[in-house]
Scaffold this motif. Structure first.
Motif, mmCIF file in Angstrom:
data_model
loop_
_atom_site.group_PDB
_atom_site.id
_atom_site.type_symbol
_atom_site.label_atom_id
_atom_site.label_comp_id
_atom_site.label_asym_id
_atom_site.label_seq_id
_atom_site.Cartn_x
_atom_site.Cartn_y
_atom_site.Cartn_z
ATOM 1 N N LEU A 1 6.325 1.257 -5.532
ATOM 2 C CA LEU A 1 7.305 2.304 -5.238
ATOM 3 C C LEU A 1 8.529 1.721 -4.536
ATOM 4 O O LEU A 1 9.660 2.131 -4.797
ATOM 5 C CB LEU A 1 6.656 3.397 -4.396
ATOM 6 N N ALA B 1 -3.564 11.766 0.574
ATOM 7 C CA ALA B 1 -3.509 13.150 0.100
ATOM 8 C C ALA B 1 -4.634 13.429 -0.893
ATOM 9 O O ALA B 1 -5.248 14.504 -0.857
ATOM 10 C CB ALA B 1 -2.155 13.431 -0.546
ATOM 11 N N GLY B 2 -4.915 12.469 -1.751
ATOM 12 C CA GLY B 2 -6.026 12.642 -2.690
ATOM 13 C C GLY B 2 -7.366 12.763 -1.983
ATOM 14 O O GLY B 2 -8.194 13.608 -2.339
ATOM 15 N N CYS C 1 -8.218 3.754 0.563
ATOM 16 C CA CYS C 1 -6.795 4.022 0.807
ATOM 17 C C CYS C 1 -5.999 2.769 1.159
ATOM 18 O O CYS C 1 -4.802 2.711 0.885
ATOM 19 C CB CYS C 1 -6.637 5.054 1.919
ATOM 20 N N LEU D 1 0.692 7.483 1.825
ATOM 21 C CA LEU D 1 0.230 8.859 1.946
ATOM 22 C C LEU D 1 -0.330 9.437 0.646
ATOM 23 O O LEU D 1 -1.072 10.418 0.684
ATOM 24 C CB LEU D 1 1.354 9.754 2.474
ATOM 25 N N LEU D 2 -0.001 8.849 -0.494
ATOM 26 C CA LEU D 2 -0.530 9.363 -1.762
ATOM 27 C C LEU D 2 -2.056 9.271 -1.851
ATOM 28 O O LEU D 2 -2.707 10.273 -2.180
ATOM 29 C CB LEU D 2 0.132 8.654 -2.940
ATOM 30 N N PRO D 3 -2.684 8.127 -1.585
ATOM 31 C CA PRO D 3 -4.146 8.107 -1.647
ATOM 32 C C PRO D 3 -4.777 8.955 -0.546
ATOM 33 O O PRO D 3 -5.839 9.545 -0.744
ATOM 34 C CB PRO D 3 -4.512 6.635 -1.492
ATOM 35 N N GLY E 1 -2.868 2.039 -1.103
ATOM 36 C CA GLY E 1 -1.589 2.124 -0.403
ATOM 37 C C GLY E 1 -0.769 0.852 -0.547
ATOM 38 O O GLY E 1 0.452 0.893 -0.667
ATOM 39 N N VAL F 1 0.513 0.865 -4.406
ATOM 40 C CA VAL F 1 1.475 1.941 -4.670
ATOM 41 C C VAL F 1 2.729 1.749 -3.828
ATOM 42 O O VAL F 1 3.849 1.926 -4.313
ATOM 43 C CB VAL F 1 0.830 3.319 -4.421
ATOM 44 N N ILE G 1 5.445 6.787 1.529
ATOM 45 C CA ILE G 1 4.952 7.645 0.443
ATOM 46 C C ILE G 1 3.763 7.000 -0.252
ATOM 47 O O ILE G 1 2.771 7.667 -0.561
ATOM 48 C CB ILE G 1 6.085 7.948 -0.556
ATOM 49 N N GLY G 2 3.851 5.700 -0.477
ATOM 50 C CA GLY G 2 2.747 4.999 -1.136
ATOM 51 C C GLY G 2 1.466 5.021 -0.325
ATOM 52 O O GLY G 2 0.367 5.046 -0.881
ATOM 53 N N GLY H 1 2.590 0.664 3.329
ATOM 54 C CA GLY H 1 1.672 1.512 2.569
ATOM 55 C C GLY H 1 0.220 1.245 2.927
ATOM 56 O O GLY H 1 -0.581 2.164 3.071
#
Length: 107
Positions: A68, A95-96, A57, A91-93, A61, A64, A88-89, A17
């Motif tokens: 996760l 994406a934000g 990030c 890519l979440l920040p 990452g 998260v 996924i963890g 992450g």
């Protein structure tokens, strides 16, 4: 072994992450601008924002991805949960930050 992980505890998902968030976070804020202008060289247009995105990030990452991964280990094998949770963890920040970049470009 079903206890909650301690804050910031290292595992493979946390590392994945953090690496995903760090690498993609460098260019995440400029991705919408590069897509809008259809010029890949514009990924380096916002270097200062890219550095700030990198600094945000990477730790997000890490945390998260670690949490996760711990959650997904209940449903998957540990190595698979680490790869999926870390990806996924990370890519979440990103994406934000990319959505914030999209907001800045569209104004």
């Amino acid at each position: 072994m079903d206890e909650e992980p301690s804050i910031g505890k290292e595992n493979l998902g946390a590392v994945i992450g953090a690496v995903t968030g760090a690498i993609v976070g460098l260019v995440a804020i400029a991705i919408p601008y590069a897509m809008m202008t259809r010029n890949i060289q514009n990924l380096s247009a916002a270097r200062n924002f890219g550095l700030i995105s990198f600094l945000i990030c990477t730790p997000v990452g890490w945390f998260v991805g670690g949490y996760l991964t711990h959650f997904l280990e209940r449903f998957m094998r540990p190595k698979t949960a680490s790869v999926v949770g870390g990806g996924i963890g990370g890519l979440l920040p990103v994406a934000g930050v990319a959505m914030y970049g999209w907001h800045m470009v569209m104004r």
